[in-house]
Design a protein around this motif. Structure first.
Motif, PDB file in Angstrom:
ATOM      1  N   GLY A 160       0.798  -1.483  -0.001  1.00  0.00           N
ATOM      2  CA  GLY A 160      -0.167   0.351   0.329  1.00  0.00           C
ATOM      3  C   GLY A 160       0.799   1.877   0.261  1.00  0.00           C
ATOM      4  N   PRO A 161       0.320   1.895   0.517  1.00  0.00           N
ATOM      5  CA  PRO A 161       1.605   4.107   0.416  1.00  0.00           C
ATOM      6  C   PRO A 161       2.401   4.031   0.718  1.00  0.00           C
ATOM      7  N   SER A 162       1.761   3.425   2.041  1.00  0.00           N
ATOM      8  CA  SER A 162       2.869   3.149   3.266  1.00  0.00           C
ATOM      9  C   SER A 162       4.481   2.494   2.873  1.00  0.00           C
ATOM     10  N   GLY A 163       3.999   1.306   2.676  1.00  0.00           N
ATOM     11  CA  GLY A 163       4.861   0.745   2.153  1.00  0.00           C
ATOM     12  C   GLY A 163       5.870   0.673   0.935  1.00  0.00           C
ATOM     13  N   LEU A 164       5.511   1.383   0.310  1.00  0.00           N
ATOM     14  CA  LEU A 164       5.912   1.799  -1.506  1.00  0.00           C
ATOM     15  C   LEU A 164       6.498   2.937  -1.259  1.00  0.00           C
ATOM     16  N   TYR A 165       6.280   4.021  -1.044  1.00  0.00           N
ATOM     17  CA  TYR A 165       6.597   4.898  -0.243  1.00  0.00           C
ATOM     18  C   TYR A 165       8.217   5.056   0.848  1.00  0.00           C
TER      19      TYR A 165
ATOM     20  N   SER B 140       3.180  18.849  -0.086  1.00  0.00           N
ATOM     21  CA  SER B 140       4.487  19.898  -0.367  1.00  0.00           C
ATOM     22  C   SER B 140       5.572  18.815   0.687  1.00  0.00           C
ATOM     23  N   TYR B 141       4.990  17.870   1.230  1.00  0.00           N
ATOM     24  CA  TYR B 141       6.460  16.854   1.687  1.00  0.00           C
ATOM     25  C   TYR B 141       6.597  15.939   1.108  1.00  0.00           C
ATOM     26  N   LEU B 142       5.621  15.530   0.150  1.00  0.00           N
ATOM     27  CA  LEU B 142       5.559  14.708  -0.914  1.00  0.00           C
ATOM     28  C   LEU B 142       6.986  15.466  -2.414  1.00  0.00           C
ATOM     29  N   LYS B 143       6.807  16.403  -2.088  1.00  0.00           N
ATOM     30  CA  LYS B 143       7.402  16.630  -3.748  1.00  0.00           C
ATOM     31  C   LYS B 143       8.923  17.398  -2.510  1.00  0.00           C
ATOM     32  N   ASP B 144       9.510  17.020  -1.279  1.00  0.00           N
ATOM     33  CA  ASP B 144      10.388  17.249  -0.639  1.00  0.00           C
ATOM     34  C   ASP B 144      10.650  16.030  -0.613  1.00  0.00           C
ATOM     35  N   ASN B 145      10.239  14.775  -0.696  1.00  0.00           N
ATOM     36  CA  ASN B 145      11.039  13.646  -0.562  1.00  0.00           C
ATOM     37  C   ASN B 145      11.305  13.113  -1.420  1.00  0.00           C
ATOM     38  N   ASP B 146      10.338  12.787  -2.359  1.00  0.00           N
ATOM     39  CA  ASP B 146      10.787  12.130  -3.961  1.00  0.00           C
ATOM     40  C   ASP B 146       9.962  13.298  -5.048  1.00  0.00           C
ATOM     41  N   GLU B 147      10.604  14.750  -5.859  1.00  0.00           N
ATOM     42  CA  GLU B 147      10.035  15.076  -6.559  1.00  0.00           C
ATOM     43  C   GLU B 147       9.620  14.573  -7.859  1.00  0.00           C
ATOM     44  N   ILE B 148       9.919  13.430  -8.525  1.00  0.00           N
ATOM     45  CA  ILE B 148      10.184  12.466  -9.796  1.00  0.00           C
ATOM     46  C   ILE B 148       8.958  12.139  -9.078  1.00  0.00           C
ATOM     47  N   SER B 149       8.205  11.361  -8.128  1.00  0.00           N
ATOM     48  CA  SER B 149       6.902  10.384  -8.254  1.00  0.00           C
ATOM     49  C   SER B 149       5.909  11.543  -7.884  1.00  0.00           C
ATOM     50  N   PHE B 150       6.490  13.033  -7.408  1.00  0.00           N
ATOM     51  CA  PHE B 150       4.825  13.831  -6.725  1.00  0.00           C
ATOM     52  C   PHE B 150       5.513  14.326  -8.045  1.00  0.00           C
ATOM     53  N   ASN B 151       5.968  14.712  -9.270  1.00  0.00           N
ATOM     54  CA  ASN B 151       5.192  15.324 -10.255  1.00  0.00           C
ATOM     55  C   ASN B 151       4.486  14.487 -10.782  1.00  0.00           C
ATOM     56  N   ASN B 152       4.641  12.659 -10.609  1.00  0.00           N
ATOM     57  CA  ASN B 152       3.807  11.900 -11.149  1.00  0.00           C
ATOM     58  C   ASN B 152       2.424  11.789 -10.931  1.00  0.00           C
ATOM     59  N   ILE B 153       2.268  12.335  -9.350  1.00  0.00           N
ATOM     60  CA  ILE B 153       1.277  11.535  -8.823  1.00  0.00           C
ATOM     61  C   ILE B 153       0.512  13.340  -9.256  1.00  0.00           C
ATOM     62  N   THR B 154       0.792  14.477  -9.110  1.00  0.00           N
ATOM     63  CA  THR B 154       0.058  16.060  -8.841  1.00  0.00           C
ATOM     64  C   THR B 154      -0.375  16.044 -10.655  1.00  0.00           C
ATOM     65  N   ARG B 155      -0.239  15.619 -11.596  1.00  0.00           N
ATOM     66  CA  ARG B 155      -0.146  15.501 -13.241  1.00  0.00           C
ATOM     67  C   ARG B 155      -1.675  14.813 -12.920  1.00  0.00           C
ATOM     68  N   ALA B 156      -1.724  13.853 -12.055  1.00  0.00           N
ATOM     69  CA  ALA B 156      -3.010  13.006 -12.581  1.00  0.00           C
ATOM     70  C   ALA B 156      -4.321  12.958 -11.307  1.00  0.00           C
TER      71      ALA B 156
ATOM     72  N   SER C 227       5.997   7.374   6.665  1.00  0.00           N
ATOM     73  CA  SER C 227       6.970   6.727   5.459  1.00  0.00           C
ATOM     74  C   SER C 227       8.026   7.360   6.159  1.00  0.00           C
ATOM     75  N   ILE C 228       7.835   9.338   5.797  1.00  0.00           N
ATOM     76  CA  ILE C 228       8.145  10.165   5.229  1.00  0.00           C
ATOM     77  C   ILE C 228       9.308  10.087   7.270  1.00  0.00           C
ATOM     78  N   ALA C 229       8.904  10.058   7.985  1.00  0.00           N
ATOM     79  CA  ALA C 229       9.684   9.776   9.701  1.00  0.00           C
ATOM     80  C   ALA C 229      10.048   9.403   9.703  1.00  0.00           C
ATOM     81  N   LEU C 230      10.135   7.695   8.983  1.00  0.00           N
ATOM     82  CA  LEU C 230      10.911   6.094   9.576  1.00  0.00           C
ATOM     83  C   LEU C 230      11.947   7.075   8.405  1.00  0.00           C
ATOM     84  N   ALA C 231      12.051   6.552   7.285  1.00  0.00           N
ATOM     85  CA  ALA C 231      13.077   7.299   7.045  1.00  0.00           C
ATOM     86  C   ALA C 231      14.186   8.095   7.290  1.00  0.00           C
ATOM     87  N   GLY C 232      13.321   9.341   7.631  1.00  0.00           N
ATOM     88  CA  GLY C 232      14.173  10.792   8.564  1.00  0.00           C
ATOM     89  C   GLY C 232      14.863   9.995  10.051  1.00  0.00           C
TER      90      GLY C 232
END
Length: 392
Positions: free
Chosen positions: A9-14, A52-68, A287-292
């Motif tokens: 799901g979202p947490s595991g993949l991200y 804003s959090y998604l953009k700061d952590n992985d801009e490529i996936s952020f751009n693909n998500i926002t386009r959809a 996911s962002i917090a744990l990775a950080g």
């Protein structure tokens, strides 16, 4: 590190994406029970802050998500056939499957191993690893395997809900209250693509029983609810995605978030009622917090302890807000005497994260209408009191 993540799901993949971004040498595997195009539900919703959090952590996936995404800034409350709009609330909706497929693609670009159609019945089946992540949802197998250490609680709430779709487009986060012969039904709806909206319906147990849903099949259930919300759906049918199931929302909490090299993420760790639209948001921010926390260079157990220390107060606050929202919907019958404007105000402030002043900043026109309603009610009460005082 060798990292194995149970649940795609979202947490595991991200989390997999973030850890690969940190160090390409990490050996990261995501193990998912279902296939890459199997998903429960229709669309999911985000706030601007999450983006804003998604953009700061992985801009490529952020751009693909926002386009959809589909975007809007209004919450619409429909009561007694009248729609009240509250603006200044920035949201984005995206299809859950489209969202997951974007994360799948990004994982593959980063050499994350994705194992689909792999059902793990016990945590021991995962084999050796440095970190085992339970991101396997509200009915988490990982949580069950380590229950004596996590000390979980799962509270199945009173209302029943069902997650459907429709080709009627709701251009805002729409909350519709509709009385029917069986009782009160509430719909939570919003568009997530140019052609489709999520349409979640909830009701209390008495209404569910009166409507006879226990004996209704998929098609009959959709037809019944489409008739209840006929005016809102504009003749469009409700869609089941081949999965029609009434659920009781599981309020999940865990006293302890980790054990040795095992940690929980997302709905496996905590849930927040869908009425505040924060389930996926919280999963991604977990996911962002744990990775950080890995950036400090601590050992595994110390890192997981730090994750709980920094993240748990935030989750506790969200769960408290979501519980206030959940209770309002569970007791919605008690609010149906309200006029549409005060009902909208109560709904907007239900989580206690938004108050009068914040609403005034977001939508001064709505607050002006609310103030006018209060003034009129006060004047009517004054006239009644004066009339009563003059009675012989």
């Amino acid at each position: 590190m060798r990292i194995k993540i149970i649940g795609g799901g979202p947490s595991g993949l991200y989390f997999a994406i973030l850890m690969k971004n940190q160090n390409t040498a990490h050996d990261v595997t995501v193990i998912e029970r279902d296939g890459p195009n199997d998903t429960f539900g229709w669309g999911i919703v985000f706030s601007d802050q999450t983006f804003s959090y998604l953009k700061d952590n992985d801009e490529i996936s952020f751009n693909n998500i926002t386009r959809a995404c589909q975007t809007w800034d209004n919450v619409d409350v429909v009561h007694r056939g009248r729609k009240v709009s509250v603006r200044g609330n920035k949201f984005s909706g995206i299809g859950r499957l489209a969202f997951l497929n974007i994360l799948h693609k990004r994982c593959l670009e980063l050499d994350v191993k994705l194992q689909f159609n792999t059902n793990i019945a016990d945590a021991d089946e995962t084999g050796d690893c440095d970190l085992l992540v339970g991101a396997d949802g509200a009915n988490s197998m990982v949580r069950r395997c380590f229950a004596e250490f996590f000390h979980p609680s799962v509270d199945l709430r009173k209302n029943r809900f069902i997650w459907l779709g429709t080709h009627q487009l709701f251009h805002g986060l729409t909350l519709t209250f509709r009385k029917a012969e069986a009782g009160l039904f509430i719909a939570h709806s919003y568009k997530f693509s140019p052609t489709t909206s999520t349409f979640i319906v909830e009701c209390d147990e008495a209404t569910w029983t009166n409507a006879g849903f226990e004996k209704k099949g998929d098609e009959e259930t959709c037809e019944y609810l489409a008739e209840v919300f006929r005016d809102e759906l504009g003749g469009h049918p409700l869609l089941s995605n081949n999965f029609v199931k009434w659920l009781n929302f599981p309020l999940v909490k865990n006293r302890q978030w980790h054990h040795q090299n095992v940690v929980l993420l997302g709905d496996a760790l905590h849930t927040a009622h869908f009425s505040i639209g924060s389930g996926t948001k919280l999963a991604l921010e977990d996911s962002i917090a744990l990775a950080g926390c890995w950036k400090a260079g601590l050992d595994v157990e110390s890192t997981l302890a730090e994750f709980q220390r920094v993240r748990k107060p935030i989750i506790d606050a969200y769960q408290e807000a979501a519980y206030s929202s959940l209770q309002l919907f569970e007791n919605a019958r008690d609010e149906m005497h309200l006029d549409p404007i005060p009902l909208a105000y109560k709904l907007m402030t239900r989580s206690k994260k938004i108050d009068y002043e914040k609403l005034k900043q977001r939508d001064p026109e709505f607050i002006a209408a609310y103030d006018e309603w209060r003034s009129q009610k006060s004047e009517v009460r004054g006239q009644k009191s004066e009339a009563k005082r003059r009675e012989p």
